[in-house]
Design a protein around this motif. Structure first.
Motif, PDB file in Angstrom:
ATOM      1  N   THR A  97      30.948  40.443  46.358  1.00 56.31           N
ATOM      2  CA  THR A  97      31.483  41.509  47.204  1.00 56.31           C
ATOM      3  C   THR A  97      32.802  42.045  46.660  1.00 56.31           C
ATOM      4  O   THR A  97      33.271  43.107  47.082  1.00 56.31           O
ATOM      5  CB  THR A  97      31.690  41.027  48.656  1.00 56.31           C
ATOM      6  N   LEU A  98      33.431  41.323  45.746  1.00 53.19           N
ATOM      7  CA  LEU A  98      34.710  41.719  45.154  1.00 53.19           C
ATOM      8  C   LEU A  98      34.616  41.974  43.659  1.00 53.19           C
ATOM      9  O   LEU A  98      35.583  42.398  43.029  1.00 53.19           O
ATOM     10  CB  LEU A  98      35.756  40.614  45.380  1.00 53.19           C
ATOM     11  N   LEU A  99      33.456  41.712  43.067  1.00 55.20           N
ATOM     12  CA  LEU A  99      33.339  41.683  41.611  1.00 55.20           C
ATOM     13  C   LEU A  99      33.672  43.023  40.960  1.00 55.20           C
ATOM     14  O   LEU A  99      34.397  43.059  39.956  1.00 55.20           O
ATOM     15  CB  LEU A  99      31.923  41.239  41.211  1.00 55.20           C
ATOM     16  N   SER A 100      33.158  44.105  41.491  1.00 48.39           N
ATOM     17  CA  SER A 100      33.418  45.409  40.876  1.00 48.39           C
ATOM     18  C   SER A 100      34.906  45.724  40.850  1.00 48.39           C
ATOM     19  O   SER A 100      35.420  46.282  39.879  1.00 48.39           O
ATOM     20  CB  SER A 100      32.676  46.520  41.628  1.00 48.39           C
ATOM     21  N   ARG A 101      35.598  45.357  41.894  1.00 48.82           N
ATOM     22  CA  ARG A 101      37.051  45.589  41.950  1.00 48.82           C
ATOM     23  C   ARG A 101      37.758  44.843  40.830  1.00 48.82           C
ATOM     24  O   ARG A 101      38.632  45.383  40.139  1.00 48.82           O
ATOM     25  CB  ARG A 101      37.591  45.160  43.317  1.00 48.82           C
ATOM     26  N   ALA A 102      37.371  43.592  40.625  1.00 54.03           N
ATOM     27  CA  ALA A 102      37.994  42.788  39.568  1.00 54.03           C
ATOM     28  C   ALA A 102      37.664  43.329  38.180  1.00 54.03           C
ATOM     29  O   ALA A 102      38.543  43.430  37.312  1.00 54.03           O
ATOM     30  CB  ALA A 102      37.544  41.336  39.693  1.00 54.03           C
ATOM     31  N   LEU A 103      36.408  43.691  37.959  1.00 52.79           N
ATOM     32  CA  LEU A 103      36.002  44.192  36.645  1.00 52.79           C
ATOM     33  C   LEU A 103      36.597  45.561  36.356  1.00 52.79           C
ATOM     34  O   LEU A 103      37.007  45.850  35.226  1.00 52.79           O
ATOM     35  CB  LEU A 103      34.473  44.241  36.554  1.00 52.79           C
ATOM     36  N   ASP A 104      36.657  46.417  37.369  1.00 48.96           N
ATOM     37  CA  ASP A 104      37.240  47.745  37.183  1.00 48.96           C
ATOM     38  C   ASP A 104      38.723  47.665  36.824  1.00 48.96           C
ATOM     39  O   ASP A 104      39.258  48.576  36.183  1.00 48.96           O
ATOM     40  CB  ASP A 104      37.056  48.598  38.446  1.00 48.96           C
ATOM     41  N   ASN A 105      39.376  46.594  37.237  1.00 47.15           N
ATOM     42  CA  ASN A 105      40.791  46.405  36.927  1.00 47.15           C
ATOM     43  C   ASN A 105      41.018  45.601  35.648  1.00 47.15           C
ATOM     44  O   ASN A 105      42.150  45.208  35.353  1.00 47.15           O
ATOM     45  CB  ASN A 105      41.502  45.736  38.106  1.00 47.15           C
ATOM     46  N   ASP A 106      39.916  45.341  34.914  1.00 47.14           N
ATOM     47  CA  ASP A 106      40.017  44.723  33.596  1.00 47.14           C
ATOM     48  C   ASP A 106      40.756  43.386  33.624  1.00 47.14           C
ATOM     49  O   ASP A 106      41.619  43.114  32.795  1.00 47.14           O
ATOM     50  CB  ASP A 106      40.715  45.689  32.624  1.00 47.14           C
ATOM     51  N   LEU A 107      40.367  42.540  34.571  1.00 45.39           N
ATOM     52  CA  LEU A 107      41.051  41.254  34.726  1.00 45.39           C
ATOM     53  C   LEU A 107      40.666  40.230  33.669  1.00 45.39           C
ATOM     54  O   LEU A 107      41.459  39.337  33.357  1.00 45.39           O
ATOM     55  CB  LEU A 107      40.748  40.651  36.110  1.00 45.39           C
ATOM     56  N   PHE A 108      39.457  40.341  33.095  1.00 44.35           N
ATOM     57  CA  PHE A 108      38.911  39.238  32.330  1.00 44.35           C
ATOM     58  C   PHE A 108      38.609  39.582  30.870  1.00 44.35           C
ATOM     59  O   PHE A 108      38.267  40.714  30.538  1.00 44.35           O
ATOM     60  CB  PHE A 108      37.634  38.724  32.997  1.00 44.35           C
ATOM     61  N   THR A 109      38.724  38.555  30.041  1.00 42.29           N
ATOM     62  CA  THR A 109      38.339  38.628  28.636  1.00 42.29           C
ATOM     63  C   THR A 109      36.917  38.101  28.488  1.00 42.29           C
ATOM     64  O   THR A 109      36.613  37.017  28.992  1.00 42.29           O
ATOM     65  CB  THR A 109      39.281  37.768  27.773  1.00 42.29           C
ATOM     66  N   PRO A 110      36.025  38.825  27.828  1.00 45.17           N
ATOM     67  CA  PRO A 110      34.640  38.349  27.694  1.00 45.17           C
ATOM     68  C   PRO A 110      34.556  36.992  27.008  1.00 45.17           C
ATOM     69  O   PRO A 110      35.273  36.714  26.049  1.00 45.17           O
ATOM     70  CB  PRO A 110      33.986  39.435  26.837  1.00 45.17           C
ATOM     71  N   TYR A 111      33.681  36.140  27.549  1.00 47.24           N
ATOM     72  CA  TYR A 111      33.411  34.838  26.938  1.00 47.24           C
ATOM     73  C   TYR A 111      32.058  34.355  27.432  1.00 47.24           C
ATOM     74  O   TYR A 111      31.787  34.362  28.639  1.00 47.24           O
ATOM     75  CB  TYR A 111      34.488  33.811  27.290  1.00 47.24           C
ATOM     76  N   THR A 112      31.203  33.944  26.518  1.00 43.17           N
ATOM     77  CA  THR A 112      29.891  33.414  26.882  1.00 43.17           C
ATOM     78  C   THR A 112      29.985  31.900  26.965  1.00 43.17           C
ATOM     79  O   THR A 112      30.082  31.212  25.955  1.00 43.17           O
ATOM     80  CB  THR A 112      28.826  33.824  25.848  1.00 43.17           C
ATOM     81  N   ALA A 113      29.988  31.393  28.172  1.00 42.12           N
ATOM     82  CA  ALA A 113      30.166  29.958  28.384  1.00 42.12           C
ATOM     83  C   ALA A 113      28.927  29.179  27.964  1.00 42.12           C
ATOM     84  O   ALA A 113      27.793  29.662  28.084  1.00 42.12           O
ATOM     85  CB  ALA A 113      30.482  29.684  29.855  1.00 42.12           C
ATOM     86  N   LYS A 114      29.155  27.954  27.508  1.00 40.49           N
ATOM     87  CA  LYS A 114      28.052  27.071  27.164  1.00 40.49           C
ATOM     88  C   LYS A 114      27.284  26.688  28.437  1.00 40.49           C
ATOM     89  O   LYS A 114      27.883  26.414  29.475  1.00 40.49           O
ATOM     90  CB  LYS A 114      28.586  25.805  26.490  1.00 40.49           C
TER      91      LYS A 114
END
Length: 357
Positions: A97-114
């Motif tokens: 319910t909050l994910l788009s807000r976080a992604l639109d604000n560029d909070l995270f660095t891409p990483y493919t977790a094991k």
């Protein structure tokens, strides 16, 4: 009800709604690049066994520092205000319910977790970029008081449509969608089921059938619901809660019953998925990636249910007996795209308030 679930739900009550500006960004406590500490920024409902966190330290050499920041919405908002100069390395607790807000604000660095290959595609809501890693999921559902329905020789409702039938008039209590995460989730379940316009007609029927609305989950579950072991003095045998509420009802019982005192209307549910991500500007990127791997690892995943009363996302994670015996797996929980939620949440809640309150 088990105190851990109560704490988790209480911390999440405004999780999808507390999006106003905070007073300040607080102290910058991010880990240094050479630090042996990795800082996990999260909400107040995060919990993990000490033994499991010690295992992470033993495996990687990093010690986890947990920095909790209120409910989920406040924690996300704080991360947005401090983006680029984050308070930690990894953020846990942003849900769909909050994910788009976080992604639109560029909070995270891409990483493919094991271990991501062990997670169903339906839970990987950022599969193209891997900016966030799914960690757990749960379902907001109508719960029912088994004793009430047995005494009345009445079949409990199973679907959203059932709740509008005369047999269930004046039986349901739900939470305010403007002030409660479960209340919002229930509104979203109806929007997913009946469409952008159809949900309004549904709520008109529900109102005509005597639905009661209270501010938050604790009031609904402990004061108005008749089936709660921690309350049970209310006169409403139907309540909007979680699919994990029945296991929590018997978690502390000295003598375990054959069935939980509450059941779940499996056709009324909305799915919440929680994610973690490596924060942009993290001081300890290497440690952050190691922590994301660990959060998705089998040991942590199997620790999740009894600490946060949610389900692990790994398909090969074993559920505890409390969940397999008293819980229910929701096969067809309603979902909506995070982008659709972000676009419509505020107007939907405003319309809902005018229709129902």
């Amino acid at each position: 009800m088990n105190s851990q679930l109560r704490r988790a739900i209480s911390a999440a009550l405004l999780g999808s709604l507390a999006l106003g500006a905070l007073a300040g960004c607080g102290e910058d406590t991010k880990s240094g690049s050479d630090s042996k500490t990795v800082t996990l920024v999260t909400h107040d409902s995060f919990a993990a066994s000490k033994a499991v966190l010690k295992e992470f330290t033993k495996e990687t050499g990093y010690k986890v520092r947990v920095q909790a920041g209120g409910d989920a919405g406040a924690a996300v908002n704080q991360a947005i205000l401090s983006k680029g100069h984050p308070q930690g390395d990894v953020f846990f607790g942003v849900d769909n319910t909050l994910l788009s807000r976080a992604l639109d604000n560029d909070l995270f660095t891409p990483y493919t977790a094991k271990g991501l290959d062990k997670v169903p595609a339906a839970l990987q809501l950022d599969r193209a970029e891997h900016r966030v890693t799914p960690v757990d999921f749960g379902d907001i559902c109508v719960n029912y008081d088994r004793k009430y329905f047995a005494d009345k020789k009445l079949t409990p409702p199973r679907t959203l449509d059932d709740l509008t039938k005369p047999a269930y008039k004046n039986l349901l209590v739900t939470e305010n969608a403007a002030t409660s995460s479960p209340g919002l989730g229930f509104l979203l379940a109806t929007a997913a089921k009946y469409g952008d316009d159809g949900w309004k007609g549904y709520w008109k029927k529900l109102r005509a059938n005597g639905v009661e609305v209270v501010d938050g989950w604790e009031q609904a579950y402990y004061d108005r619901f008749s089936g709660s072991a921690g309350g049970g003095k209310g006169d409403r045998p139907l309540v909007v809660s979680y699919a994990s509420s029945p296991p929590a009802e018997v978690a502390d019982a000295k003598s375990k019953p054959a069935k939980a005192p509450t059941g779940v209307a499996t056709g009324t549910c909305f799915r919440q998925v929680e994610f973690a991500g490596l924060l942009n500007g993290a001081g300890n990127t290497k440690g952050g990636k190691a922590l994301l791997d660990f959060l998705l690892g089998k040991r942590f995943q199997e620790d999740v249910p009894l600490n946060m009363y949610v389900n692990p996302v790994r398909e090969d994670a074993k559920l505890p007996e409390l969940f397999t015996r008293y819980g229910v797996r929701i096969a067809d929980s309603a979902t909506l795209a995070p982008q659709k939620i972000a676009k419509n949440r505020e107007p939907w809640v405003k319309t809902w308030s005018s229709l129902v309150l």
